[in-house]
Structures are given as structure tokens and as C-alpha cells.
Design an enzyme around this catalytic site. Structure first.
Site, PDB file in Angstrom:
ATOM      1  N   GLU A  16      -8.996  -1.111  14.376  1.00  0.00           N
ATOM      2  CA  GLU A  16      -7.524  -0.949  14.313  1.00  0.00           C
ATOM      3  C   GLU A  16      -7.269   0.499  13.339  1.00  0.00           C
ATOM      4  O   GLU A  16      -7.558  -0.037  12.123  1.00  0.00           O
ATOM      5  CB  GLU A  16      -6.848  -2.117  13.902  1.00  0.00           C
ATOM      6  CG  GLU A  16      -7.045  -3.088  15.033  1.00  0.00           C
ATOM      7  CD  GLU A  16      -6.115  -2.793  16.236  1.00  0.00           C
ATOM      8  OE1 GLU A  16      -5.439  -2.066  16.259  1.00  0.00           O
ATOM      9  OE2 GLU A  16      -6.266  -3.550  17.259  1.00  0.00           O
ATOM     10  N   TRP A  35      -4.864  -3.684   2.878  1.00  0.00           N
ATOM     11  CA  TRP A  35      -4.020  -4.176   1.818  1.00  0.00           C
ATOM     12  C   TRP A  35      -2.764  -4.132   2.343  1.00  0.00           C
ATOM     13  O   TRP A  35      -1.900  -4.796   1.923  1.00  0.00           O
ATOM     14  CB  TRP A  35      -4.065  -3.438   0.580  1.00  0.00           C
ATOM     15  CG  TRP A  35      -3.981  -1.782   0.739  1.00  0.00           C
ATOM     16  CD1 TRP A  35      -4.926  -0.841   1.054  1.00  0.00           C
ATOM     17  CD2 TRP A  35      -2.564  -1.108   0.800  1.00  0.00           C
ATOM     18  NE1 TRP A  35      -4.368   0.221   1.456  1.00  0.00           N
ATOM     19  CE2 TRP A  35      -3.245   0.206   1.185  1.00  0.00           C
ATOM     20  CE3 TRP A  35      -1.487  -1.599   1.167  1.00  0.00           C
ATOM     21  CZ2 TRP A  35      -2.347   1.356   1.487  1.00  0.00           C
ATOM     22  CZ3 TRP A  35      -0.505  -0.508   1.130  1.00  0.00           C
ATOM     23  CH2 TRP A  35      -0.640   1.104   1.461  1.00  0.00           C
ATOM     24  N   ASN A  36      -2.162  -3.417   3.248  1.00  0.00           N
ATOM     25  CA  ASN A  36      -0.801  -3.122   3.703  1.00  0.00           C
ATOM     26  C   ASN A  36      -0.164  -4.555   4.400  1.00  0.00           C
ATOM     27  O   ASN A  36       0.967  -4.588   3.821  1.00  0.00           O
ATOM     28  CB  ASN A  36      -0.529  -1.882   4.371  1.00  0.00           C
ATOM     29  CG  ASN A  36      -1.285  -2.008   5.736  1.00  0.00           C
ATOM     30  OD1 ASN A  36      -2.117  -2.670   6.065  1.00  0.00           O
ATOM     31  ND2 ASN A  36      -0.686  -0.970   6.617  1.00  0.00           N
ATOM     32  N   GLU A  61      -1.251  11.365   8.143  1.00  0.00           N
ATOM     33  CA  GLU A  61      -0.713  10.437   8.333  1.00  0.00           C
ATOM     34  C   GLU A  61       0.129  10.097   6.755  1.00  0.00           C
ATOM     35  O   GLU A  61      -0.821  10.329   5.937  1.00  0.00           O
ATOM     36  CB  GLU A  61      -1.684   9.067   8.392  1.00  0.00           C
ATOM     37  CG  GLU A  61      -1.032   7.751   8.609  1.00  0.00           C
ATOM     38  CD  GLU A  61      -1.742   6.683   8.679  1.00  0.00           C
ATOM     39  OE1 GLU A  61      -3.164   6.735   8.173  1.00  0.00           O
ATOM     40  OE2 GLU A  61      -1.643   5.498   9.417  1.00  0.00           O
ATOM     41  N   GLY A  90      -8.338  -0.455   9.018  1.00  0.00           N
ATOM     42  CA  GLY A  90      -8.015   0.690   7.949  1.00  0.00           C
ATOM     43  C   GLY A  90      -8.159   1.737   8.478  1.00  0.00           C
ATOM     44  O   GLY A  90      -7.575   2.129   9.544  1.00  0.00           O
ATOM     45  N   SER A  91      -8.455   2.819   7.539  1.00  0.00           N
ATOM     46  CA  SER A  91      -8.387   4.275   7.969  1.00  0.00           C
ATOM     47  C   SER A  91      -9.404   4.764   9.141  1.00  0.00           C
ATOM     48  O   SER A  91     -10.457   4.135   9.099  1.00  0.00           O
ATOM     49  CB  SER A  91      -8.457   5.170   6.647  1.00  0.00           C
ATOM     50  OG  SER A  91      -9.859   4.956   6.063  1.00  0.00           O
ATOM     51  N   PRO A 112     -11.694  -8.836   2.132  1.00  0.00           N
ATOM     52  CA  PRO A 112     -10.576  -7.956   2.192  1.00  0.00           C
ATOM     53  C   PRO A 112     -10.332  -6.866   1.351  1.00  0.00           C
ATOM     54  O   PRO A 112     -11.542  -6.565   0.783  1.00  0.00           O
ATOM     55  CB  PRO A 112      -9.551  -9.363   1.566  1.00  0.00           C
ATOM     56  CG  PRO A 112     -10.675  -9.836   0.584  1.00  0.00           C
ATOM     57  CD  PRO A 112     -11.926  -9.813   1.200  1.00  0.00           C
ATOM     58  N   ALA A 113      -9.436  -6.067   1.437  1.00  0.00           N
ATOM     59  CA  ALA A 113      -9.133  -5.008   0.700  1.00  0.00           C
ATOM     60  C   ALA A 113      -9.234  -5.389  -0.791  1.00  0.00           C
ATOM     61  O   ALA A 113      -8.721  -6.400  -1.408  1.00  0.00           O
ATOM     62  CB  ALA A 113      -7.907  -4.213   0.833  1.00  0.00           C
TER      63      ALA A 113
HETATM   64  P1  NAD Z   1      -9.342   1.949   4.049  1.00  0.00           P
HETATM   65  O1  NAD Z   1     -10.085   2.490   5.130  1.00  0.00           O
HETATM   66  O2  NAD Z   1      -9.615   2.645   2.769  1.00  0.00           O
HETATM   67  O3  NAD Z   1      -9.804   0.530   3.591  1.00  0.00           O
HETATM   68  C1  NAD Z   1      -9.701  -0.428   4.608  1.00  0.00           C
HETATM   69  C2  NAD Z   1     -10.669  -1.589   4.410  1.00  0.00           C
HETATM   70  O4  NAD Z   1     -11.962  -0.846   4.373  1.00  0.00           O
HETATM   71  C3  NAD Z   1     -10.547  -2.055   2.953  1.00  0.00           C
HETATM   72  O5  NAD Z   1     -10.935  -3.413   2.984  1.00  0.00           O
HETATM   73  C4  NAD Z   1     -11.771  -1.366   2.162  1.00  0.00           C
HETATM   74  O6  NAD Z   1     -12.211  -1.841   1.127  1.00  0.00           O
HETATM   75  C5  NAD Z   1     -12.699  -1.131   3.424  1.00  0.00           C
HETATM   76  N1  NAD Z   1     -13.669  -0.083   2.958  1.00  0.00           N
HETATM   77  C6  NAD Z   1     -13.485   1.002   2.450  1.00  0.00           C
HETATM   78  N2  NAD Z   1     -14.504   1.969   2.527  1.00  0.00           N
HETATM   79  C7  NAD Z   1     -15.551   1.103   2.866  1.00  0.00           C
HETATM   80  C8  NAD Z   1     -16.916   1.222   3.135  1.00  0.00           C
HETATM   81  N3  NAD Z   1     -17.587   2.403   2.981  1.00  0.00           N
HETATM   82  N4  NAD Z   1     -17.565   0.134   3.735  1.00  0.00           N
HETATM   83  C9  NAD Z   1     -17.115  -0.880   4.185  1.00  0.00           C
HETATM   84  N5  NAD Z   1     -15.806  -1.304   3.902  1.00  0.00           N
HETATM   85  C10 NAD Z   1     -14.983  -0.159   3.430  1.00  0.00           C
HETATM   86  O7  NAD Z   1      -7.699   1.801   4.436  1.00  0.00           O
HETATM   87  P2  NAD Z   1      -6.575   1.278   3.732  1.00  0.00           P
HETATM   88  O8  NAD Z   1      -6.106   2.494   2.923  1.00  0.00           O
HETATM   89  O9  NAD Z   1      -6.774  -0.096   3.064  1.00  0.00           O
HETATM   90  O10 NAD Z   1      -5.614   1.000   4.809  1.00  0.00           O
HETATM   91  C11 NAD Z   1      -4.754   2.001   5.324  1.00  0.00           C
HETATM   92  C12 NAD Z   1      -5.097   2.614   6.559  1.00  0.00           C
HETATM   93  O11 NAD Z   1      -5.061   1.244   7.529  1.00  0.00           O
HETATM   94  C13 NAD Z   1      -4.015   3.346   7.139  1.00  0.00           C
HETATM   95  O12 NAD Z   1      -4.756   4.552   7.833  1.00  0.00           O
HETATM   96  C14 NAD Z   1      -3.435   2.576   8.189  1.00  0.00           C
HETATM   97  O13 NAD Z   1      -2.835   3.234   9.381  1.00  0.00           O
HETATM   98  C15 NAD Z   1      -4.461   1.558   8.785  1.00  0.00           C
HETATM   99  N6  NAD Z   1      -4.144   0.334   9.207  1.00  0.00           N
HETATM  100  C16 NAD Z   1      -4.352   0.289  10.708  1.00  0.00           C
HETATM  101  C17 NAD Z   1      -3.445  -0.656  11.157  1.00  0.00           C
HETATM  102  C18 NAD Z   1      -3.941  -0.905  12.792  1.00  0.00           C
HETATM  103  O14 NAD Z   1      -3.575  -2.127  13.195  1.00  0.00           O
HETATM  104  N7  NAD Z   1      -4.412  -0.114  13.458  1.00  0.00           N
HETATM  105  C19 NAD Z   1      -2.962  -1.902  10.518  1.00  0.00           C
HETATM  106  C20 NAD Z   1      -2.991  -1.656   9.115  1.00  0.00           C
HETATM  107  C21 NAD Z   1      -3.451  -0.485   8.432  1.00  0.00           C
END
Ligand code: NAD
Length: 475
Positions: free
Chosen positions: A244, A144-145, A379, A222-223, A169-170
């Protein structure tokens, strides 16, 4: 959801709401897809692959050029959707839309340079040719960020390479995703080439993408926690993955650096998107010789940052995305202060002038941070600048590398020798030397260790969607 070129409701009829994190107001609702919807999208992507992958790269590029032009034409309206739904200031949203569009243009061009190779053989009657072919249907999951650019950073290289895609998407930013796919719809991509499945619960969508053998690659941003889990599942079926993930960037200010210039740079990069960036500095190492002027400048700049709605002129600090993120920031500050850190600015939730309806956290500086504090390793993803004052220039390199993450690092120095020493020895994928914005569609973005696998953007970014095939010809 956008499946096979049509806007559809979920099979279940379920929907979920998207809210403005600055005000708590509901912005709209979208379909909440699940396994059967995802399967439908994979069916469509698999059918479209046989046609799309056979087009020439010049034909595929035409669609991407159109999407690029449409996105730039709608830069302002897309920025409004992003500021409403994600909260960043409008100027930053406009910048993100431009960055997002850059990927469409850059990969339209880069696809034309998928050359392959000829390889000399030891036998006179043999010829070797290596060609690059698209991997197939791609499953993509985005955060989402950066809710628009993280979509095009995956969709553009995948489509340029000849793959088709199903993107989830998120759940915090489905309207941004919908707006991007409206552009893809207008650009006229053939049905099934780019599919969107929005969902309140990501788990079933992820499970379907992972279990269907037609999905040959998963690309995730994502995370680290979720990325690791998805990658383990993908490993069971030997799907290719790109990840990523999170970061914990060191920001090193050397004794020869200009403390005012470094403090200005830090303020810009640390508080960008309210600290909700994977490349946000999370440990700021400042040499003791210049620590006081650096902190003085930093404190003055941070205290001047205005928080509020991203639509208000002069606002630099938007809301955090959720209550959970707010609590994480509060907890990190409280833990650090209890363990001896000193607060120079901020430190708490903002609850006045209407900000109490959103998830606002004051731009914060804490000094005298030590390795025993949570913030030293976890983080933050928020507007907190944790400062560590160091004396020994040899020690600071190993302190900076002492993290499981390896995404971005920053160094301020005027010495070329020092710059090279850090560039070559920091264990991070992206190093900014006197540079707070080392990103571009043309430059490889990605991390080492727990920050992920693979790269996005640049030549590396399209290779992630290609398989190498060798032809041995006996002549
Ligand atoms: P998140 O991992 O909670 O969610 C990311 C995505 O994964 C969302 O679309 C979410 O719906 C999905 N997701 C979550 N659980 C899932 C599951 N069990 N199965 C399938 N999909 C699932 O992360 P967030 O809070 O949305 O984003 C923040 C994190 O993303 C931070 O750690 C940040 O550093 C990282 N990030 C990294 C980059 C990069 O390029 N390295 C860029 C942006 C954000």
C-alpha cells in the site's frame, strides 16, 4: 518489543526516543531492535503458527472480538497517545481508533466465510476440492501517518486467516504501536501469534524479515520508493507481497457540480491529517465555469482552519511529522510560485504563538498550477491544495490519469452519466463520487500502478493471507 507474549528489551540494550511533533518534547523511549531481535520474533511466530493455524476460525475470532472490545473501551486513551505522538486533532484520533477497531471485528466475521470450492471434473471418477489455507508467518511494516489503523488493517486479517505476524511500526510512532500490542496482550492471544519489533533503524529488521525463508509474506504500507525496494528483495525469494504505497489523487470538479459543496468536501479531505494521507487530493481540477465561486468558498474555508496542538479545541491542522516533510512542502510551494502559480492562502511555515517548536505549515492554496511544477507529480503529504482550472471535459480525464500513481480519485458531478464515465475510466483503485470518505473495513482499499499491489480490508483483504490448495480425488 513484544515477543512470544513478553515485553522485552533489545538484545543490544539500545533504545530510541519518541517525540511530540507539535512541541518537540520527548514522550518516551522504546527498545531499538535489530536482526537478532527480529529473528527471535520470527522463531516465536513460526512456533505459534503450528498451533494458531489449527484453531477453528470460531476460536480465532474470539480473540479478535476481545481485542475489538478492549480497543473500543480504550478509545479515548489510545486517541491521546496518537495525538501526542503523531499530532492529529483529538477528534480525528478517536475516529482513527474506531476505524482501527473495525478491522478486528470485521475480519473476525470474515474468517468464517473462507469457504473454498468444489469444481466439477470431466472424469466421472474424479472430484476436485479447492481449499484456502493460511500462508504462514507474515512480516508487516507500517507507516506513522495512521499509526494505529494501519496496524490492525494488517494484523486482523492475517490472524483471522490463521497466520502469525511480526510487525515493525514506523520509527516516528512506536508508542502508538506499543499501545496496540498492549491490547493484544490483554486480549490473550497465545504467545508468538502477534509480535512487535520496534527499531530506530528499519533496515536490519526489514533485511531479516526478507531473508528468513519462514516468513512467507511481506505486507508493507509506506512510500513507493521503499515499497519497490522491499518488493524487489522479496521477489528474489519469491515471497508474496502486498504493498500500500503513495498516491497523487486527482479531485475533479465538473461544470455541473455545486461549487460550494465541492469546496467544502475538498477542505475536509485535503486537510485531513494535515494532508498526510495517501488518499489526499494532490491535483484539484476545477472547470472554468465554476472556478471563481469554488475558489472563493475554498479560500474562506481554508483561511478559517486553525493550526495548533491537537489537544486544543477547534484545531484542524496539526504539525507535519518532521523537518524533512516541512522542507518538502516549502520547496513545492516555492517551485510552483517561481513557475507562475498564484498563492491564495498560506504558503509558509507557521512560527508564532508557540508553533515554532513544532513542524507547522500553514494551510495553503495555490492556483494556476501547471504540469511543469514539482507539485503536479510529486506526492506532497502536507496541507497544500494545488488548483488547475480546466476548460475541456474530455481532456481532464487524461490529465487526471497522467500520473504514475493510482490510489484514489474524487469527482464532483450531478450527472449520472458523467459519474459513470469517470468511475469506469479513471485508473485508480478507489474512486469517490461526490464522496470524500470512500473507506471502510468492509471495502477494498488499495492502488494501481506505483500505488501498490493487493488490497486491504474487505474479502480481498483476507485473501492476501491465504493460499489456494487443490485436492484432486480419484474415487
Ligand atoms: P516510508 O516508506 O519512509 O516508511 C514506511 C515504513 O517503512 C516505516 O515503518 C519505515 O520504518 C519502514 N522502512 C523505511 N525504510 C525501510 C527499509 N529499508 N527496510 C525496511 N523498512 C523500511 O513511508 P512513511 O514516510 O512512513 O509514510 C508515508 C508514505 O506512506 C506516503 O508515501 C504515503 O502515501 C504512504 N501510505 C500509503 C498508504 C496506503 O494505504 N496506500 C497508507 C498510509 C501511508
Amino acid at each position: 518489543m513484544f515477543i512470544h507474549g513478553e515485553w522485552l528489551s533489545a538484545d543490544s540494550g539500545e533504545v530510541f526516543q519518541s517525540t511530540n511533533p507539535a512541541t518537540g518534547k520527548v514522550l518516551g523511549q522504546v527498545a531499538s531492535g535489530s536482526r537478532s531481535d527480529t529473528r527471535k520474533a520470527i522463531d516465536s511466530a513460526a512456533e505459534a503458527f503450528s498451533v494458531w493455524s489449527k484453531l477453528t476460525v470460531y476460536e480465532r475470532a474470539e480473540f479478535l472480538y476481545r481485542a475489538h472490545s478492549l480497543m473500543m473501551a480504550e478509545q479515548d486513551s489510545l486517541a491521546v497517545v496518537m495525538t501526542e505522538e503523531q499530532g492529529k486533532p483529538l477528534a480525528a484520533s478517536r475516529n482513527e481508533v474506531k476505524y482501527a477497531a473495525d478491522f478486528l471485528l470485521w475480519f473476525a466475521e470474515e474468517a468464517k466465510r473462507i469457504y473454498g470450492r468444489t469444481i466439477p471434473s470431466a472424469r466421472t471418477d474424479q472430484r476436485f476440492f479447492a481449499i484456502q489455507q493460511p500462508v504462514g508467518v507474515v512480516g508487516a511494516i507500517t507507516p506513522w501517518n495512521y499509526p494505529i489503523s494501519m496496524i490492525t488493517r494488517k494484523v486482523a486479517p492475517a490472524l483471522a486467516a490463521g497466520c502469525t505476524i511480526v510487525l515493525k511500526p514506523a520509527e516516528f510512532t512506536p508508542l502508538c504501536a506499543k499501545a496496540v500490542f498492549e491490547i493484544f496482550a490483554k486480549a490473550g492471544f497465545p504467545p508468538g501469534v502477534a509480535n512487535l519489533v520496534t527499531a530506530a533503524d528499519p533496515e536490519p529488521v526489514g533485511a531479516e524479515l526478507l531473508s528468513d525463508s519462514r516468513v512467507r509474506k511481506l505486507t508493507f504500507t509506506g512510500s513507493t520508493e521503499v515499497g519497490r525496494m522491499l518488493s524487489q528483495e522479496a521477489g528474489k525469494r519469491l515471497k508474496r507481497v502486498s504493498l500500500e504505497l503513495g498516491g497523487h489523487a486527482p479531485f475533479i470538479v465538473c461544470p455541473d457540480a455545486d461549487p460550494v459543496h465541492a469546496a467544502k468536501g475538498l477542505t475536509l479531505v485535503k486537510f485531513l491529517n494535515t494532508g498526510q494521507a495517501c488518499i489526499s487530493p494532490n491535483r484539484i481540477f476545477v472547470h472554468s465555469d465554476i472556478a471563481e465561486p469554488f475558489l472563493q468558498e475554498l479560500t474562506a474555508r481554508v483561511k478559517a482552519l486553525k493550526a495548533g496542538s491537537g489537544f486544543e479545541p477547534g484545531v484542524k491542522i496539526g504539525p507535519l511529522v518532521s523537518k524533512g516533510e516541512l522542507e518538502k512542502n516549502e520547496n513545492q510551494v516555492q517551485d510552483a510560485v517561481e513557475k507562475g502559480a498564484r498563492l491564495l492562502a498560506g504558503g509558509c511555515r507557521l512560527m508564532e504563538d508557540g508553533l515554532e517548536n513544532g513542524y507547522f505549515f500553514a494551510p495553503t492554496i495555490i492556483r494556476d498550477v501547471t504540469p511543469s511544477m514539482l507539485i503536479y507529480r510529486q506526492e506532497t503529504f502536507g496541507p497544500i491544495a494545488p488548483v488547475i482550472i480546466y476548460d475541456d471535459s474530455d481532456d481532464v480525464l487524461s490529465m487526471a490519469n497522467d500520473t504514475d500513481y493510482g490510489l484514489a480519485a474524487y469527482v464532483y458531478t450531478k450527472e449520472l452519466k458523467t459519474a459513470f464515465r469517470f468511475f469506469e475510466n479513471l485508473n485508480f483503485g478507489i474512486i469517490g463520487i461526490n464522496d470524500i470518505n470512500p473507506t471502510s473495513a468492509a471495502a477494498p482499499f488499495g492502488g494501481m500502478k506505483d500505488s501498490g499491489l493487493g488490497r486491504e480490508g474487505a474479502t480481498e483483504g483476507i485473501l492476501e493471507y491465504l493460499e489456494t490448495k487443490l485436492g484432486g480425488f480419484s474415487v
